[in-house]
Design a protein around this motif. Structure first.
Motif, PDB file in Angstrom:
ATOM      1  N   ARG A 204      44.293  29.934  41.558  1.00  0.00           N
ATOM      2  CA  ARG A 204      43.317  29.974  42.649  1.00  0.00           C
ATOM      3  C   ARG A 204      43.707  30.982  43.726  1.00  0.00           C
ATOM      4  N   THR A 205      45.000  31.120  43.954  1.00  0.00           N
ATOM      5  CA  THR A 205      45.448  32.119  44.918  1.00  0.00           C
ATOM      6  C   THR A 205      45.145  33.525  44.410  1.00  0.00           C
ATOM      7  N   ALA A 206      45.402  33.758  43.123  1.00  0.00           N
ATOM      8  CA  ALA A 206      45.100  35.065  42.531  1.00  0.00           C
ATOM      9  C   ALA A 206      43.606  35.360  42.584  1.00  0.00           C
ATOM     10  N   GLU A 207      42.797  34.330  42.336  1.00  0.00           N
ATOM     11  CA  GLU A 207      41.345  34.511  42.419  1.00  0.00           C
ATOM     12  C   GLU A 207      40.928  34.882  43.835  1.00  0.00           C
ATOM     13  N   ALA A 208      41.538  34.227  44.823  1.00  0.00           N
ATOM     14  CA  ALA A 208      41.211  34.535  46.219  1.00  0.00           C
ATOM     15  C   ALA A 208      41.555  35.979  46.551  1.00  0.00           C
ATOM     16  N   TRP A 209      42.698  36.441  46.077  1.00  0.00           N
ATOM     17  CA  TRP A 209      43.095  37.822  46.347  1.00  0.00           C
ATOM     18  C   TRP A 209      42.124  38.807  45.692  1.00  0.00           C
ATOM     19  N   ARG A 210      41.664  38.501  44.486  1.00  0.00           N
ATOM     20  CA  ARG A 210      40.693  39.377  43.822  1.00  0.00           C
ATOM     21  C   ARG A 210      39.378  39.436  44.606  1.00  0.00           C
ATOM     22  N   LEU A 211      38.955  38.292  45.108  1.00  0.00           N
ATOM     23  CA  LEU A 211      37.719  38.248  45.876  1.00  0.00           C
ATOM     24  C   LEU A 211      37.836  39.046  47.170  1.00  0.00           C
ATOM     25  N   VAL A 212      38.990  38.944  47.816  1.00  0.00           N
ATOM     26  CA  VAL A 212      39.204  39.694  49.060  1.00  0.00           C
ATOM     27  C   VAL A 212      39.216  41.189  48.774  1.00  0.00           C
ATOM     28  N   ALA A 213      39.890  41.582  47.697  1.00  0.00           N
ATOM     29  CA  ALA A 213      39.978  43.009  47.353  1.00  0.00           C
ATOM     30  C   ALA A 213      38.602  43.597  47.073  1.00  0.00           C
ATOM     31  N   ALA A 214      37.708  42.795  46.505  1.00  0.00           N
ATOM     32  CA  ALA A 214      36.380  43.287  46.142  1.00  0.00           C
ATOM     33  C   ALA A 214      35.377  43.194  47.289  1.00  0.00           C
ATOM     34  N   ALA A 215      35.717  42.449  48.324  1.00  0.00           N
ATOM     35  CA  ALA A 215      34.778  42.252  49.431  1.00  0.00           C
ATOM     36  C   ALA A 215      34.650  43.509  50.284  1.00  0.00           C
ATOM     37  N   ARG A 216      33.471  43.689  50.853  1.00  0.00           N
ATOM     38  CA  ARG A 216      33.243  44.832  51.734  1.00  0.00           C
ATOM     39  C   ARG A 216      33.667  44.463  53.156  1.00  0.00           C
ATOM     40  N   LEU A 217      34.972  44.447  53.345  1.00  0.00           N
ATOM     41  CA  LEU A 217      35.538  44.067  54.643  1.00  0.00           C
ATOM     42  C   LEU A 217      36.547  45.117  55.084  1.00  0.00           C
ATOM     43  N   PRO A 218      36.728  45.278  56.400  1.00  0.00           N
ATOM     44  CA  PRO A 218      37.763  46.193  56.891  1.00  0.00           C
ATOM     45  C   PRO A 218      39.143  45.731  56.449  1.00  0.00           C
ATOM     46  N   GLU A 219      40.063  46.655  56.348  1.00  0.00           N
ATOM     47  CA  GLU A 219      41.411  46.346  55.887  1.00  0.00           C
ATOM     48  C   GLU A 219      42.106  45.279  56.728  1.00  0.00           C
ATOM     49  N   PRO A 220      42.010  45.296  58.067  1.00  0.00           N
ATOM     50  CA  PRO A 220      42.693  44.246  58.846  1.00  0.00           C
ATOM     51  C   PRO A 220      42.228  42.835  58.471  1.00  0.00           C
ATOM     52  N   GLN A 221      40.924  42.670  58.250  1.00  0.00           N
ATOM     53  CA  GLN A 221      40.413  41.352  57.881  1.00  0.00           C
ATOM     54  C   GLN A 221      40.878  40.948  56.483  1.00  0.00           C
TER      55      GLN A 221
END
Length: 347
Positions: free
Chosen positions: A314-331
């Motif tokens: 689940r942690t790995a899945e969360a990291w994948r979702l964050v990497a793919a999200a259109r968010l600024p790097e600090p967030q």
């Protein structure tokens, strides 16, 4: 990440202190209601408020009113904890006697009429109700504009109902009934995981006016991280970490709770181990020896390792979702860091 999180927590606690001072309740028969509330809101990690504020930062700039709005979730959490302690007959919270225990002790010292334990439970429930009202008031009076609040209320209401329904289901949560792992995880998701991560993130993002793709990505991230948080909580509840939870480490096993690690052990065990697990779980009041044997079986069946793997997934899945999200790097950096905090229950 650590400095940011510490600063947010300090800001949340300062807002809560100001709010409680402003809404001080005079002692009732010598019992300081405010002291009980402070025990439950003043010493936690402020995860829910931090996630709500992080959701806000995914669509808006840092803002004192937004932080104040997020801080109100700690009062909602206090409500949930007080009632949870009553229902679980818990003796400790944050390393001190739980609210109902403190009220009962005060009743006995004052030699008041009636049953002290019953009084303690009733008084604690009422303090929880006060915290529930305060939580909504703090959000409503935070200074956030009406349009932004209108986007929050439907999600806030849904979260509170989901929390109550999850808690209701937890009343029937007993390992002796041998529920399936999927069913137990669904209860944990509603009662703790979503309420800790996903819903606060979604509330903050909605308040900030984030677009639909961002809210969806944060919701998926929140579900994965919330489940990792609850899975870690189940391991702590079985194997003990009083310095993290503020409660005795054998609470879940002693109360026959069908936590994910216990149910996983029942599903993974061979016939002999399953028979022993079932017998130990049926023990009305397991002592230290029974608790120790239960822990050994959770390890021997592979359940502990299995839950650790689920946390990692689940942690790995969360990291994948964050990497793919259109968010600024600090967030993205902050979301990655908070996932680690929840998965490992870091201080």
């Amino acid at each position: 990440m650590y400095r940011w999180r510490s600063a947010v927590r300090a800001g949340v606690l300062a807002e809560l202190e100001t709010f409680l001072n402003r809404h001080h309740i005079a002692p009732i028969h010598g019992i300081a209601v405010d002291d009980i509330a402070r025990q439950y809101v003043g010493r936690g990690k402020c995860l829910r408020s931090t996630f709500m504020y992080l959701g806000w930062l995914c669509g808006a700039d840092a803002d004192a009113a937004a932080l104040r709005a997020a801080a109100g979730l700690e009062l909602l959490h206090a409500f949930a904890l007080v009632q949870d302690d009553v229902m679980d007959e818990a003796q400790l919270r944050r390393g001190e006697p739980a609210a109902h225990v403190r009220f009962a002790a005060r009743h006995r010292r004052a030699a008041l009429p009636g049953n002290a334990s019953r009084f303690g439970e009733s008084a604690a429930t009422l303090v929880g109700d006060i915290c529930l009202v305060w939580a909504e008031k703090m959000l409503r009076d935070s200074g956030i504009g009406r349009a932004a609040l209108d986007r929050v209320w439907p999600r806030y209401d849904a979260m509170r109902v989901e929390l109550a329904v999850g808690q209701f289901a937890d009343l029937l949560n007993d390992a002796r009934a041998e529920p399936g792992l999927g069913a137990v995880l669904a209860v944990a998701r509603a009662k703790s995981g979503n309420y800790t991560v996903r819903r606060p993130l979604e509330m903050g993002a909605a308040m900030a006016g984030c677009d639909e793709p961002t809210r969806t990505a944060l919701g998926r991230y929140g579900r994965a991280v919330g489940e990792a948080f609850q899975l870690r909580d189940d391991l702590l509840g079985a194997f003990g970490a009083a310095e993290v939870t503020g409660k005795p480490g054998d609470t879940d096993l002693g109360q026959h709770k069908a936590s994910t690690v216990v149910v996983a052990a029942l599903e993974l065990a061979d016939t002999v181990a399953r028979r022993e697990l079932t017998a130990l779980l049926a023990t009305p009041q397991p002592g230290d020896a029974e608790i120790a044997r239960l822990r050994a079986l959770l390890v021997a069946t592979g359940a502990r390792e299995h839950i650790e793997e689920m946390i990692g997934d689940r942690t790995a899945e969360a990291w994948r979702l964050v990497a793919a999200a259109r968010l600024p790097e600090p967030q993205r950096h902050l979301l990655d860091g908070m996932a680690r905090v929840c998965a490992a229950r870091e201080n």
